[in-house]
Design an enzyme around this catalytic site. Sequence first.
Site, PDB file in Angstrom:
ATOM      1  N   TRP A 103       0.831  -1.212   0.000  1.00  0.00           N
ATOM      2  CA  TRP A 103       0.000   0.000   0.000  1.00  0.00           C
ATOM      3  C   TRP A 103       0.858   1.252   0.000  1.00  0.00           C
ATOM      4  O   TRP A 103       0.503   2.260  -0.623  1.00  0.00           O
ATOM      5  CB  TRP A 103      -0.972  -0.033   1.178  1.00  0.00           C
ATOM      6  CG  TRP A 103      -1.880  -1.221   1.070  1.00  0.00           C
ATOM      7  CD1 TRP A 103      -1.869  -2.352   1.843  1.00  0.00           C
ATOM      8  CD2 TRP A 103      -2.885  -1.434   0.067  1.00  0.00           C
ATOM      9  NE1 TRP A 103      -2.814  -3.247   1.382  1.00  0.00           N
ATOM     10  CE2 TRP A 103      -3.451  -2.714   0.311  1.00  0.00           C
ATOM     11  CE3 TRP A 103      -3.359  -0.672  -1.002  1.00  0.00           C
ATOM     12  CZ2 TRP A 103      -4.469  -3.242  -0.485  1.00  0.00           C
ATOM     13  CZ3 TRP A 103      -4.382  -1.190  -1.793  1.00  0.00           C
ATOM     14  CH2 TRP A 103      -4.915  -2.466  -1.532  1.00  0.00           C
ATOM     15  N   ASP A 170      -0.899   6.735   6.787  1.00  0.00           N
ATOM     16  CA  ASP A 170      -1.998   5.837   6.471  1.00  0.00           C
ATOM     17  C   ASP A 170      -2.103   4.859   7.642  1.00  0.00           C
ATOM     18  O   ASP A 170      -1.228   4.024   7.854  1.00  0.00           O
ATOM     19  CB  ASP A 170      -1.693   5.097   5.165  1.00  0.00           C
ATOM     20  CG  ASP A 170      -2.752   4.052   4.801  1.00  0.00           C
ATOM     21  OD1 ASP A 170      -3.690   3.829   5.606  1.00  0.00           O
ATOM     22  OD2 ASP A 170      -2.629   3.448   3.724  1.00  0.00           O
ATOM     23  N   LYS A 194     -11.711  -1.978   8.733  1.00  0.00           N
ATOM     24  CA  LYS A 194     -10.912  -2.915   9.521  1.00  0.00           C
ATOM     25  C   LYS A 194     -11.170  -2.725  11.019  1.00  0.00           C
ATOM     26  O   LYS A 194     -11.437  -3.688  11.724  1.00  0.00           O
ATOM     27  CB  LYS A 194      -9.428  -2.753   9.194  1.00  0.00           C
ATOM     28  CG  LYS A 194      -9.133  -2.967   7.710  1.00  0.00           C
ATOM     29  CD  LYS A 194      -7.703  -2.631   7.355  1.00  0.00           C
ATOM     30  CE  LYS A 194      -7.486  -2.573   5.851  1.00  0.00           C
ATOM     31  NZ  LYS A 194      -7.679  -3.851   5.170  1.00  0.00           N
TER      32      LYS A 194
END
Length: 359
Positions: A103, A170, A194
Amino acid sequence: MCKVMKKHNFYAGPSIMSQYTIDHTIEAIRDFAGTGLSVMEVSHRSKEFQAVMDEAQALMKELLDVPEGYEVLFLGGGASLQFCMVPYNLLKTKAGYVDSGTWAHKAIKEAKLFGDVEIVASSEADHYVYYPEIKNVPTDLDYLHITTNNTIFGTELREDPDVPVRMVADMSSDIFTRPVDVSKYDLIYGGAQKNLAPAGVTFVIVKADALGKAPREIPTMLNYETHVKKGSMFNTPPVLPIYSALQTLKWYKQLGGVKKLQQLGEEKARVLYDAIDGSKMFVGTVKPESRSITNVCFVMKPDYAELEKEFLDFAGTRGIVGIKGHRSVGGFRASLYNALPLESVQVLVQAMHDFEAKH
């Protein structure tokens, strides 16, 4: 009546939600705030939903101890859209990125569209089996971007670095798993699917004085200032996931807040890592000092590699779902998000012991 087997949900995302969040969301789908309407069909401009938005933003600030001068936004587009919005709004000439996994790599690709990008640290050459050390950060960067947890490779940075420039993070998969010193960051973002809400909403915590300095025209919807001024209500927000996020935040507060969540998360991770380290059949894929407490990656030792599919099937007979590893790593991945009970980890560990004894 046929009794359904209890499932132990280790999916990496969308992932397990607390029963508190599920039950309260179901109630609001049937009748939201006594309106006689579903939360899925009321106006986001109604006073009832405005109250939801206000409370969710306030609870985010409370639980994460967000200082004055920061705004909490609930947006669409997932963390992947933030890969673009961050440099669009903050990158003037050069940004620094820590390449710690898939990511982070995707975020770097987007940032290169807006200016120079310097890779300050990377573990790509070693297949991301550790979190790269952040040191000697150049002082001429507009910001340094980090991805604190790597869901695919199972590495994590469980501290807030001290760097001489603005910092962006992030925190999609490890937000609310430890206290965060928000004052060290200009912007924190993450997909909610999540540790916060169903897929469809993205949280952004942004320092107001970091905005409005980019040397470019920014499309209205991609400009953070648009959403700050309108309180995340410039356009129709993802109403249902925001309502669910509020329920999760309430549940976190009832549990005792972020420090309690950290304690519970570390206990679950310890139980599973102890089982992996003590096994003759399984082995971890990450250097111990970089191990994630939210995404635990492990594989079969070479002598047992042919048993991987058999173990997945065996685990399924115990109600264990979602442990198949990402294709780029293989093996197994157990995601231990906040809503996952310790009992589920214990069931997985017992399945590992039983399978090992069987062979």
